[in-house]
Design an enzyme around this catalytic site. Structure first.
Site, PDB file in Angstrom:
ATOM      1  N   CYS A  83       0.935  -1.077   0.066  1.00 18.93           N
ATOM      2  CA  CYS A  83      -0.073  -0.120  -0.135  1.00 18.93           C
ATOM      3  C   CYS A  83       1.075   1.288   0.172  1.00 18.93           C
ATOM      4  CB  CYS A  83      -0.851   0.214   1.092  1.00 18.93           C
ATOM      5  SG  CYS A  83      -1.866  -1.485   1.629  1.00 18.93           S
ATOM      6  N   GLY A 142       0.044   0.081  -4.771  1.00 21.57           N
ATOM      7  CA  GLY A 142      -1.200  -0.704  -4.525  1.00 21.57           C
ATOM      8  C   GLY A 142      -2.467  -0.337  -5.410  1.00 21.57           C
ATOM      9  N   ASN A 170       0.490   1.172   5.794  1.00 22.01           N
ATOM     10  CA  ASN A 170       1.536   0.385   4.851  1.00 22.01           C
ATOM     11  C   ASN A 170       2.100  -0.478   5.593  1.00 22.01           C
ATOM     12  OD1 ASN A 170       4.283   1.484   2.864  1.00 22.01           O
ATOM     13  ND2 ASN A 170       2.836  -0.111   2.719  1.00 22.01           N
ATOM     14  N   GLY A 171       2.260  -1.716   5.250  1.00 22.18           N
ATOM     15  CA  GLY A 171       3.102  -2.641   5.973  1.00 22.18           C
ATOM     16  C   GLY A 171       2.266  -3.756   6.368  1.00 22.18           C
ATOM     17  N   TYR A 208      12.943  -2.428  -6.541  1.00 16.80           N
ATOM     18  CA  TYR A 208      11.903  -1.721  -7.393  1.00 16.80           C
ATOM     19  C   TYR A 208      10.460  -1.313  -6.710  1.00 16.80           C
ATOM     20  CZ  TYR A 208       9.611  -6.225  -8.047  1.00 16.80           C
ATOM     21  OH  TYR A 208       8.879  -7.362  -7.958  1.00 16.80           O
TER      22      TYR A 208
END
Ligand code: SF4
Length: 482
Positions: free
Chosen positions: A23, A50, A124-125, A261
């Site tokens: 995300c 995401g 995020n995570g 990336y």
């Protein structure tokens, strides 16, 4: 599924399950600004992190409104929707699911109510003690099946305490990766786990502040980069400005894969441009795996910076040997099994006049199952390449990630079961070389002990109990309770 920026070559073949981010998050506190539109632009810049769902929460100081739906940012929001999300605080989220299914209920920001009002949160995570945290909630306390929903419910249950105090109490007990933006009606908060596994940066707007997963999102809304949110730090932003509280000692272990990336090339991490790191990886790759050849070509776009570095270091000319159709999006009808090898040409097509008779070095960022690289090698040979040497700008990925990247399973990862020589033979290449782990780490210019590199070497910075993690953990618990 093609990423928003079309970078991943693995997506050329639907059988290759490319690594997916967990995300992107964005937050803004700015009086007199169209905060939901700024958040929309920020999410647009973070779309590569995401693509399953997107959402924005906004507050005018008296109430929080949330709008979210499945799809890309540009599909979920239009001007009329953004026009309803008024106020001076907003947070936004674009999701790839790493805990809980990809369904509307699991889209973010989450919304919950506290003693004092509302609480919206974007994450995020990936947490690794979700099951233990969920046990603290009464049955039926959450509807969604994400670690984020559990976190939001626990934060909202702060009984008489402010959101700030509840966060300082709760966050030290939360294990795993979390870069959070959250808000009540009047205040924007941002927090990062003590290891700082996922990025999170603070920016300054003329009339306020912005927080984002990557610096590229700050650039796009015109925010000046102030600094990274520190691992173990909570930031509080309101009309008095920015305050900071430390809820845990910093033990930095930034994700090495962000450099490979996950992050945009125009993002900076720890003061270093991701693009510059990738070019340096290419230079090191040329030193580690030299070969006589006529032309270095990237697999577009993922291999481009490393191919440039390889060409610079080796002195072998750089060229474009494959043309990518950037407009083949996620609605693309996937080719059937029988025509997949041909179907890849819908996305990549060789430039025959460039490659005919040449000894080629093809640079890509990683190999997942190898299907795409196998098809590319064959395509280049059919187009007349004399030799095809494959160079990869990450070490072989052989271990799963529990901190927010959804790789193929270990059994699916080609490097999980085959040696480099066997992979080379499987691709049909004349030679194959991966950058070494030391080479990749050196290219980041960060000390090795400040990086998570578990997917390459299996040394996990936060110990993981494999029995209590898994994408569908909470769905399994809910089903068992029925
Ligand atoms: S295991 Fe790999 S992808 Fe996951 S956080 Fe660590 S370096 Fe990043």
């Amino acid at each position: 599924m093609l990423r928003g920026d079309g970078r991943l070559s693995h997506d050329c073949d639907p059988r290759d399950h490319a690594p997916k981010d967990a995300c992107g998050v964005f937050g803004v506190w700015a009086s007199g600004e169209e905060v939901s539109t700024l958040t929309y632009y920020g999410l647009y810049a973070l779309q590569h992190r995401g693509q399953e769902s997107a959402g924005i929460a906004a507050s005018d100081g008296s109430r929080i409104l949330v709008y979210k739906d499945m799809g890309l940012v540009a599909q979920v929001f239009d001007e009329s929707v953004l026009g309803t999300l008024r106020g001076h605080i907003a947070i936004g989220h674009c999701r790839y699911s790493t805990t809980g299914s990809s369904v509307w209920e699991n889209a973010q920001p989450t919304l919950s109510s506290t003693d004092a009002g509302g609480l919206a949160l974007a994450h995020n995570g990936n947490l690794i003690n979700t099951a233990e945290l969920a046990k603290r909630l009464p049955p039926g306390a959450i509807r969604a099946t994400t670690d984020t929903e559990v976190l939001t419910a626990l934060l909202a249950a702060g009984e008489g305490r402010s959101v700030e105090d509840a966060a300082v109490d709760l966050l030290p007990q939360v294990k795993g990766a979390y870069s959070l933006v959250f808000m009540d009606e009047r205040t924007l908060y941002a927090a990062r786990d003590p290891q700082g596994i996922r990025p999170l940066v603070l920016g300054r707007l003329e009339s306020g502040w912005a927080v984002a997963s990557e610096t590229a999102a700050l650039d796009i809304v015109g925010a000046a980069i102030v600094r990274e949110i520190e691992p173990g730090e909570l930031i509080i932003i309101d009309e008095r400005g920015v305050r900071t509280r430390r809820f845990a000692p910093a033990d930095p272990k930034g994700c090495l894969f962000e450099y490979v990336y996950l992050a945009r090339p125009d993002t900076t991490i720890s003061g270093r441009s991701v693009h510059a790191t990738r070019v340096e990886v290419g230079r090191r790759l040329a030193r580690e795996h030299p070969v006589e050849a006529d032309l270095v070509i990237p697999t577009p776009e993922s291999g481009t910076p490393a191919a440039i570095g390889y060409a610079q270091e080796s002195g072998i000319p750089y060229g474009q040997g494959l043309v990518k159709n950037s407009y083949v999006g996620r609605t693309f009808i996937q080719p059937s099994q029988t025509i997949r090898q041909r179907g890849i040409r819908l996305k990549l097509n060789p430039l025959r006049e460039v490659i005919e008779g040449k000894r080629l070095i093809v640079v890509d960022d990683s190999i997942v199952r190898g299907n795409t690289q196998r098809a590319i090698v064959r395509m280049l040979r059919e187009a007349g390449a004399a030799e095809v040497h494959v160079r990869i700008s990450s070490p072989p990925v052989t271990w799963p990630c529990f901190y927010g990247i959804d790789f193929a399973t270990r059994a699916e990862l080609i490097a999980g079961s085959l040696s480099v020589e066997e992979i080379c033979a499987s691709l049909g290449a004349d030679s194959l070389g991966y950058i070494s782990l030391d080479g990749l780490i050196s290219a980041t210019t960060l000390p090795v002990d400040r990086l998570c590199r578990a997917c390459f070497d299996g040394s996990y910075p936060i110990p993981v109990d494999g029995a209590t993690v898994g994408k569908f953990l909470l769905e399994d618990v809910q089903e068992a309770a029925l």
